[in-house]
Design an enzyme around this catalytic site. Sequence first.
Site, PDB file in Angstrom:
ATOM      1  N   GLY A   1       0.760  -1.244   0.000  1.00 42.21           N
ATOM      2  CA  GLY A   1       0.000   0.000   0.000  1.00 42.21           C
ATOM      3  C   GLY A   1       0.787   1.288   0.000  1.00 42.21           C
TER       4      GLY A   1
ATOM      5  N   GLU B   1       3.836  -6.854   1.643  1.00 39.43           N
ATOM      6  CA  GLU B   1       3.480  -7.149   0.251  1.00 39.43           C
ATOM      7  C   GLU B   1       3.488  -5.887  -0.613  1.00 39.43           C
ATOM      8  OE1 GLU B   1       0.127 -10.566   1.138  1.00 39.43           O
ATOM      9  OE2 GLU B   1      -0.510  -8.483   1.004  1.00 39.43           O
ATOM     10  N   PRO B   2       4.623  -5.230  -0.779  1.00 40.83           N
ATOM     11  CA  PRO B   2       4.618  -4.014  -1.597  1.00 40.83           C
ATOM     12  C   PRO B   2       4.407  -4.328  -3.078  1.00 40.83           C
ATOM     13  CG  PRO B   2       6.856  -4.610  -0.980  1.00 40.83           C
ATOM     14  CD  PRO B   2       5.951  -5.565  -0.251  1.00 40.83           C
TER      15      PRO B   2
ATOM     16  N   CYS C   1     -12.030   5.903 -27.777  1.00 45.25           N
ATOM     17  CA  CYS C   1     -13.287   6.633 -28.001  1.00 45.25           C
ATOM     18  C   CYS C   1     -14.013   6.946 -26.703  1.00 45.25           C
ATOM     19  CB  CYS C   1     -14.178   5.816 -28.933  1.00 45.25           C
ATOM     20  SG  CYS C   1     -13.423   5.559 -30.530  1.00 45.25           S
TER      21      CYS C   1
HETATM   22  C1  LIG Z   1      -3.768  -8.064  -0.476  1.00 44.73           C
HETATM   23  C2  LIG Z   1      -2.937  -7.051  -1.159  1.00 44.73           C
HETATM   24  N1  LIG Z   1      -1.634  -6.987  -0.872  1.00 44.73           N
HETATM   25  C3  LIG Z   1      -0.812  -6.107  -1.482  1.00 44.73           C
HETATM   26  C4  LIG Z   1      -1.306  -5.225  -2.424  1.00 44.73           C
HETATM   27  C5  LIG Z   1      -0.347  -4.267  -3.059  1.00 44.73           C
HETATM   28  O1  LIG Z   1      -0.699  -2.966  -2.812  1.00 44.73           O
HETATM   29  P1  LIG Z   1       0.222  -1.813  -3.395  1.00 44.73           P
HETATM   30  O2  LIG Z   1       0.395  -2.092  -4.842  1.00 44.73           O
HETATM   31  O3  LIG Z   1      -0.518  -0.568  -3.138  1.00 44.73           O
HETATM   32  O4  LIG Z   1       1.517  -1.882  -2.653  1.00 44.73           O
HETATM   33  C6  LIG Z   1      -2.659  -5.247  -2.751  1.00 44.73           C
HETATM   34  C7  LIG Z   1      -3.213  -4.309  -3.720  1.00 44.73           C
HETATM   35  O5  LIG Z   1      -4.116  -3.570  -3.484  1.00 44.73           O
HETATM   36  C8  LIG Z   1      -3.505  -6.191  -2.102  1.00 44.73           C
HETATM   37  O6  LIG Z   1      -4.795  -6.261  -2.386  1.00 44.73           O
END
Ligand SMILES: Cc1ncc(COP(=O)(O)O)c(C=O)c1O
Length: 419
Positions: A241, A279-280, A348
């Site tokens: 996030g 989880e970036p 379009c």
């Molecule tokens: C469960 C989960 N983890 C990680 C992400 C990665 O988020 P971001 O791309 O904003 O780092 C997302 C995306 O929204 C997600 O749904």
Amino acid sequence: MPDLLSLFPAGSALDSDGMLVVDGCSADVLADEFGTPVLVVSERALRNRAREYVEELTARSAGSRVVFASKAFPCTAVQRVMVEEGLGLDVAGGGEILTALKAGVDPRLVVLHGNAKSDEEISLAVEHGLGLVVVDNSDDVDRLEATVPAGAVQDVLVRIIPGVTADTHSHVLTGHEGSKFGLAPRDAAPLIARIERSPTLAMQGLHVHVGSQILDVEPFAESVAPIAGLGEFPVYDLGGGLGARYTWADEPPTIAAYLDALVGAAHEHLPAEAQIIIEPGRSMVAASACTIYRVTTVKRGLVTFVAVDGGMGDNLEVALFDQRFEAGIAGRFDRPDSEMATVVGRHCESGDVLIDGLPLSAPAVGDLLAVPATGAYCYTMANNYNGNRRIPVVFARDGAARPVVRRETWDDLMARDVD
Ligand SMILES: Cc1ncc(COP(=O)(O)O)c(C=O)c1O
């Protein structure tokens, strides 16, 4: 004008003619060789970012791990870079599982998400031995229990809604009360108890994710306390996030500042020995790429419209959540003779606006327009609107360029049209 170059992948430069150079490759040479539009990734910038994430996390929490949210750029080449840099992969669909496996990931380092996983996706996860399945709802548990063979055990996390509303566009919020993702803590408790009784599922921990393109650290820290009352577990996946820098007005927190807040909250509220997973996605890949377009039309009237040979077929971020991008005419970044223009795509829809108002140096048909920070979710959401052929992805590294996803052909388009 602020420094446009600073929005391009780290290490980008202008050559003696003023032409944009990304990881040693000139934008005009890339356009000639691969055509336009083309999505160009600096492999060096991508690897450096992955390393920074791993170093900063493990410095704060030994044994914790980074998994790349594949959805931000789900092609094998990008996933392979992550695997080579020692990261795991978060996947959210069958295709992402398959490209992850093709990238050579150790299946035990894969985390499967999805608020509506299909039987097929659950089967793929179990068959390939994915490390963690993140349970979103009780139907996931039904499906898993029906799929995991007797005598085997699947490790799971349970996704919790932390009830945090971050300051970002509503379309990319996920951790607020009423979110479609996961369960409120009170609803999760009985499901956790059910998993703990299951002979084929092992309750490893909890997951939260507050949303995307978040430019302050507080929501991340706030998302931790709400899960602390649900029991003590060995694993806590605290999602992704972190926001990326799209315009000069954006000031996303550094990875270090983000992790100070997040890991600090984990140390305060969660068991000391727990493993943290992050989880970036967006912040891992956005800044490592740019898109190069060819200007096809310049229409001067009430507004100067600069139309390019792409648009919402290769970048849905603007239409999806009003993301602002910047751009420049490759070869004339540093010239002062600018006029205000609106960059539009070829599709379009009046909503097919790439950039609503920006200064461009004497835009003319045939120019190359370079848009930075297109590494996240642009490839992901590419589409065939107006019979558009999806664009190629090219890796640049130390002056050498190689295609990692080829441009779609007319034959590709016609192949699925079977009647
Ligand atoms: C469960 C989960 N983890 C990680 C992400 C990665 O988020 P971001 O791309 O904003 O780092 C997302 C995306 O929204 C997600 O749904």
